[in-house]
Design a protein around this motif. Sequence first.
Motif: not given
Length: 225
Positions: A193-221
């Motif tokens: 469960r802790q590994r799963y949650i840590s993975r979600r948190i990593q992706r969450f920070y990546l998503r925040i970075e993407w939201e604030l970027s110029d979004r030239q790359q798709s979120w999927e990438h």
Amino acid sequence: MPYTIDLSNRQPFASGYNRQCFRHPENPLLCLKVLRPENIEARFHRQSFVKKLLGKRRIDDNVQELKAHHQSAIRQLIAQGQAETVWRHLPRFHGSVQTSLGAANVSELLQDEHHQPAETLEQYLQRQGFDQPMQEAVRRFCDWLQNTGILTRNLLPHNLVVVEREHQPELYLVDGLGAPSIPDKLAAVPAWRQRYISRRIQRFYLRIEWELSDRQQSWEHSQKL
């Protein structure tokens, strides 16, 4: 005959692909989440033959949300008298009712200081950026996930709302609770469960970075780790 809440003349205050959110007509402090059956049907028809054999309940967000509130971490916290810990970053949940638009899940309606539905993290980031108060709010939310072991799907800014609590912003997850593809026995293993949650948190920070970027790359990438 069971009582049915009439939503025929009501407009949703928020709409996603699978559900719409309405103020409860008799209690403005509550939110009613109603499925959009036409989109659920279209989503079902896009499924592979094998997935179709599993039925429509697996893509029914209301059914999955009801199940998510009965996940082992939440059950254990409530049994231990720590219900307030559960609701520290989740709207209080009140089960399901029948409406003129079909079954609806009922939860606390989180509001701003003007008694309007609280803004999403997505809207906050567009308005304020990832400023220090929000960095601290995200850290508190992620600490709560790790400390409670509550499972979520991928954390998306439009599924979290920002509410002022004790003069600081706090995040509440209003959609995406639970991990429907994970077997209950596996979800109950603390180390997994802790590994799963840590993975979600990593992706969450990546998503925040993407939201604030110029979004030239798709979120999927961008989300690939």
